[in-house]
Scaffold this motif. Sequence first.
Motif, PDB file in Angstrom:
ATOM      1  N   ALA A  73       0.830  -1.210   0.000  1.00  0.00           N
ATOM      2  CA  ALA A  73       0.000   0.000   0.000  1.00  0.00           C
ATOM      3  C   ALA A  73       0.862   1.256   0.000  1.00  0.00           C
ATOM      4  N   THR A  74       1.941   1.251   0.772  1.00  0.00           N
ATOM      5  CA  THR A  74       2.831   2.412   0.826  1.00  0.00           C
ATOM      6  C   THR A  74       3.532   2.633  -0.502  1.00  0.00           C
ATOM      7  N   LEU A  75       4.066   1.573  -1.077  1.00  0.00           N
ATOM      8  CA  LEU A  75       4.780   1.713  -2.346  1.00  0.00           C
ATOM      9  C   LEU A  75       3.832   2.082  -3.485  1.00  0.00           C
ATOM     10  N   PHE A  76       2.605   1.574  -3.445  1.00  0.00           N
ATOM     11  CA  PHE A  76       1.621   1.880  -4.491  1.00  0.00           C
ATOM     12  C   PHE A  76       1.147   3.330  -4.420  1.00  0.00           C
ATOM     13  N   THR A  77       0.903   3.818  -3.196  1.00  0.00           N
ATOM     14  CA  THR A  77       0.342   5.162  -3.034  1.00  0.00           C
ATOM     15  C   THR A  77       1.393   6.230  -2.753  1.00  0.00           C
ATOM     16  N   GLY A  78       2.549   5.813  -2.268  1.00  0.00           N
ATOM     17  CA  GLY A  78       3.564   6.781  -1.862  1.00  0.00           C
ATOM     18  C   GLY A  78       3.227   7.458  -0.544  1.00  0.00           C
ATOM     19  N   ASP A  79       2.211   6.975   0.142  1.00  0.00           N
ATOM     20  CA  ASP A  79       1.777   7.564   1.411  1.00  0.00           C
ATOM     21  C   ASP A  79       2.351   6.754   2.577  1.00  0.00           C
ATOM     22  N   PRO A  80       3.278   7.322   3.333  1.00  0.00           N
ATOM     23  CA  PRO A  80       3.914   6.580   4.416  1.00  0.00           C
ATOM     24  C   PRO A  80       2.972   6.259   5.576  1.00  0.00           C
ATOM     25  N   ARG A  81       1.801   6.902   5.609  1.00  0.00           N
ATOM     26  CA  ARG A  81       0.890   6.638   6.729  1.00  0.00           C
ATOM     27  C   ARG A  81       0.375   5.198   6.722  1.00  0.00           C
ATOM     28  N   PHE A  82       0.402   4.520   5.556  1.00  0.00           N
ATOM     29  CA  PHE A  82       0.017   3.109   5.541  1.00  0.00           C
ATOM     30  C   PHE A  82       0.980   2.297   6.404  1.00  0.00           C
ATOM     31  N   VAL A  83       2.265   2.542   6.209  1.00  0.00           N
ATOM     32  CA  VAL A  83       3.252   1.831   7.020  1.00  0.00           C
ATOM     33  C   VAL A  83       3.183   2.309   8.461  1.00  0.00           C
ATOM     34  N   MET A  84       2.940   3.587   8.655  1.00  0.00           N
ATOM     35  CA  MET A  84       2.839   4.120  10.008  1.00  0.00           C
ATOM     36  C   MET A  84       1.640   3.543  10.753  1.00  0.00           C
ATOM     37  N   ALA A  85       0.568   3.246  10.026  1.00  0.00           N
ATOM     38  CA  ALA A  85      -0.622   2.663  10.659  1.00  0.00           C
ATOM     39  C   ALA A  85      -0.472   1.159  10.877  1.00  0.00           C
ATOM     40  N   LYS A  86       0.456   0.526  10.167  1.00  0.00           N
ATOM     41  CA  LYS A  86       0.661  -0.914  10.268  1.00  0.00           C
ATOM     42  C   LYS A  86       0.825  -1.388  11.711  1.00  0.00           C
ATOM     43  N   PRO A  87       1.648  -0.716  12.528  1.00  0.00           N
ATOM     44  CA  PRO A  87       1.748  -1.204  13.905  1.00  0.00           C
ATOM     45  C   PRO A  87       0.418  -1.210  14.644  1.00  0.00           C
ATOM     46  N   THR A  88      -0.471  -0.261  14.331  1.00  0.00           N
ATOM     47  CA  THR A  88      -1.784  -0.254  14.974  1.00  0.00           C
ATOM     48  C   THR A  88      -2.534  -1.540  14.657  1.00  0.00           C
ATOM     49  N   ILE A  89      -2.528  -1.917  13.396  1.00  0.00           N
ATOM     50  CA  ILE A  89      -3.197  -3.153  12.983  1.00  0.00           C
ATOM     51  C   ILE A  89      -2.548  -4.355  13.654  1.00  0.00           C
ATOM     52  N   VAL A  90      -1.217  -4.375  13.630  1.00  0.00           N
ATOM     53  CA  VAL A  90      -0.484  -5.489  14.246  1.00  0.00           C
ATOM     54  C   VAL A  90      -0.769  -5.554  15.736  1.00  0.00           C
ATOM     55  N   TYR A  91      -0.720  -4.397  16.424  1.00  0.00           N
ATOM     56  CA  TYR A  91      -0.976  -4.395  17.858  1.00  0.00           C
ATOM     57  C   TYR A  91      -2.383  -4.886  18.186  1.00  0.00           C
ATOM     58  N   LEU A  92      -3.365  -4.513  17.374  1.00  0.00           N
ATOM     59  CA  LEU A  92      -4.728  -4.988  17.617  1.00  0.00           C
ATOM     60  C   LEU A  92      -4.831  -6.500  17.428  1.00  0.00           C
ATOM     61  N   ILE A  93      -4.221  -6.995  16.358  1.00  0.00           N
ATOM     62  CA  ILE A  93      -4.242  -8.441  16.108  1.00  0.00           C
ATOM     63  C   ILE A  93      -3.474  -9.183  17.199  1.00  0.00           C
ATOM     64  N   VAL A  94      -2.279  -8.687  17.501  1.00  0.00           N
ATOM     65  CA  VAL A  94      -1.446  -9.340  18.512  1.00  0.00           C
ATOM     66  C   VAL A  94      -2.116  -9.280  19.876  1.00  0.00           C
ATOM     67  N   GLY A  95      -2.697  -8.135  20.219  1.00  0.00           N
ATOM     68  CA  GLY A  95      -3.410  -8.023  21.492  1.00  0.00           C
ATOM     69  C   GLY A  95      -4.535  -9.030  21.597  1.00  0.00           C
ATOM     70  N   THR A  96      -5.231  -9.247  20.490  1.00  0.00           N
ATOM     71  CA  THR A  96      -6.308 -10.238  20.461  1.00  0.00           C
ATOM     72  C   THR A  96      -5.760 -11.655  20.614  1.00  0.00           C
ATOM     73  N   VAL A  97      -4.672 -11.952  19.901  1.00  0.00           N
ATOM     74  CA  VAL A  97      -4.040 -13.276  20.014  1.00  0.00           C
ATOM     75  C   VAL A  97      -3.542 -13.506  21.439  1.00  0.00           C
ATOM     76  N   MET A  98      -3.049 -12.451  22.069  1.00  0.00           N
ATOM     77  CA  MET A  98      -2.515 -12.566  23.426  1.00  0.00           C
ATOM     78  C   MET A  98      -3.594 -12.817  24.475  1.00  0.00           C
TER      79      MET A  98
END
Length: 188
Positions: A73-98
């Motif tokens: 998404a970042t490379l396609f759009t050139g918008d770094p906020r996709f990568v910046m938001a990635k940890p939010t998604i990961v933290y939500l998934i990981v928090g749920t798994v935990m």
Amino acid sequence: MRTLLYAIGPMLFDSLGIIVFAVLLALDAGIVPATVAGTVVAVAVVGYELARGRAVAALQWISLASVLFTAAATLFTGDPRFVMAKPTIVYLIVGTVMLRKGWLSRYIPPAQMAIVGDVMDRFGMIWSALMFASAALNLIVALFFTAWWPLFIGVFPLASKFGLFAVHIAVVHHVTQARLRRGAAVAE
């Protein structure tokens, strides 16, 4: 101390892709090189585990999938906020798994699990809460304080995890020693 060393390796290894991304971004390497390097490292971590014939931890698969998605998404759009938001998604998934009982057993020697398994399960919930809090903070910083995000991602996630990790290890050690002393006293 042995428990600390036992757990720190997998903890750093599981986070290596995001660490590389954040360091390169903080060093002003640019969003594309940081994204590509973080992706290559995340793929290499999973590839290394597979090449060794070891099971890939759920957190590593989650991290890899999210890295691939947000990198594209970042490379396609050139918008770094996709990568910046990635940890939010990961933290939500990981928090749920935990929230799953027993997920911390990978980070402690099996013999010690028999002594403090209940404490480890309680800390599993505390770790989950930290992930949910980290998700919220990351999203706020990524959206509203974008210029500060490299500093935030370079400091807060590792500092908060190592801080909780230190408390976790200290409490587990203390409880282990107390239970062993109590068991020895009962045996006498």
